[in-house]
Motif scaffolding. Sequence first.
Motif, PDB file in Angstrom:
ATOM      1  N   GLY A 290       0.814  -1.211   0.000  1.00 63.44           N
ATOM      2  CA  GLY A 290       0.000   0.000   0.000  1.00 63.44           C
ATOM      3  C   GLY A 290       0.846   1.260   0.000  1.00 63.44           C
ATOM      4  O   GLY A 290       0.524   2.243  -0.683  1.00 63.44           O
ATOM      5  N   PHE A 291       1.946   1.252   0.752  1.00 61.23           N
ATOM      6  CA  PHE A 291       2.835   2.412   0.776  1.00 61.23           C
ATOM      7  C   PHE A 291       3.451   2.645  -0.602  1.00 61.23           C
ATOM      8  O   PHE A 291       3.568   3.787  -1.066  1.00 61.23           O
ATOM      9  N   ALA A 292       3.873   1.546  -1.268  1.00 58.16           N
ATOM     10  CA  ALA A 292       4.470   1.690  -2.601  1.00 58.16           C
ATOM     11  C   ALA A 292       3.468   2.263  -3.593  1.00 58.16           C
ATOM     12  O   ALA A 292       3.818   3.116  -4.427  1.00 58.16           O
ATOM     13  N   ASP A 293       2.215   1.824  -3.531  1.00 55.33           N
ATOM     14  CA  ASP A 293       1.199   2.396  -4.406  1.00 55.33           C
ATOM     15  C   ASP A 293       0.911   3.843  -4.035  1.00 55.33           C
ATOM     16  O   ASP A 293       0.696   4.696  -4.912  1.00 55.33           O
ATOM     17  N   TRP A 294       0.877   4.142  -2.739  1.00 57.32           N
ATOM     18  CA  TRP A 294       0.638   5.515  -2.295  1.00 57.32           C
ATOM     19  C   TRP A 294       1.709   6.446  -2.856  1.00 57.32           C
ATOM     20  O   TRP A 294       1.409   7.539  -3.357  1.00 57.32           O
ATOM     21  N   ALA A 295       2.962   6.021  -2.804  1.00 55.39           N
ATOM     22  CA  ALA A 295       4.053   6.837  -3.340  1.00 55.39           C
ATOM     23  C   ALA A 295       3.899   7.045  -4.842  1.00 55.39           C
ATOM     24  O   ALA A 295       4.161   8.133  -5.364  1.00 55.39           O
TER      25      ALA A 295
END
Length: 407
Positions: A290-295
């Motif tokens: 989720g963090f990678a997609d958020w970035a």
Amino acid sequence: MPPSLPAAVRAARPPRRAAARMPGRAAARGSGSGPVLRRAAVVPLLLGGLLAGCSAPPAPDTAEREVRAAVAAWSQRPPAPLAGIPLEGWAYEVTAVRRDGDRATAQARLGYRIAGYDPAPAGSAREVRLGRSGGRWRVTGEGPGPGAPQQLWDQGPVTVARGAHALVLGAGRDPGELSGIAAEADRAVAAAGAAWPRPWAGRVVVLVPGSPEAMGALLGRPASEYRGMAAVTTGSTGAAAGPADRIVVNPSGYAELSAAGRGIVLAHEATHVATRAATSARTPLWLSEGFADWAAYRARGTAPAEAAPALGRAVRRGELPAVLPRDADFAFGSDPEALARAYEGAWLACRLIAQRWGDAALVTLYERAGREPLPEALEGVLGLDEAGLTRAWQEALRGEPAGDRPA
């Protein structure tokens, strides 16, 4: 008998006995042929056994030492296909040698670093083949060790494209295509750095194999497991120095994406490289993915209606997720629709945290979740438990425009 002979020899002497006196014949004396001849036969036999036991051991077989030396000399120079890559620390550490006459196989561990890109060495199990000719061992070939994945140079000549922050290596790919990937990877590095304000290399290495099957060979897994994925990132988690990550592109999946989609994919993977040192086995996949997609999405201002269509359809059908995505939901090769919902739900959870508690809180939660149990990290950063975060996430899913848009 000489006193230096052992007692066993002395004991073998037959007892002396009186010589028989025969009419008309002189008595036998010590120089005669009776007992003296028998003693002479015993002593050489025993001495022969003693001398045989004192013979020198056979000369040691030096083949293994010579094979190791041949591998060390051969490995001083990287393979020709890698001549344009800034390699350092290139070395093969031989772990075992098997010899069969004039042929030998050495099991070895290859270690190397791409200067300016790898904060820690990359490693690979290799098998080196040798032959002996003219009394010397020479390397005749090498390849992956038993059960080990291929390296890119195993698949043919390697083409290099360079960006300001990216090194792209391709096998069987057009140089123009690789240059385009290098430019997109530069933008991906910038997006990852903006989302992750912690120290990291700020550079990525991208591998572009010739086919999905070649991609699977690089990763040591069947190509079918990467169906529907445009790229993945390799690397071990939890390394303090940060291991040597590689972004591996699925050429078929990547080609099917729009220009925006390609940028999002590479930004997602570059973020995995940036956060690698803070990621551990404790980190839940909903947080890391989720963090990678958020970035990736925040750099483009992507809305949920565009980025979470599968989850939006599920919510419209009344299928509101009961829990945050579990690690098993992200398994490669699983149902594409379910996999999409897992990624979309993870992104929306991280987006919610950033919107409600701030970007810095999301970064801190990521760091703490890699060091301590998730309940402690959530309580310490957000002031609530996983159940509370799940309820807030569910409320956000109900209110997202994605739930009201047609598929």
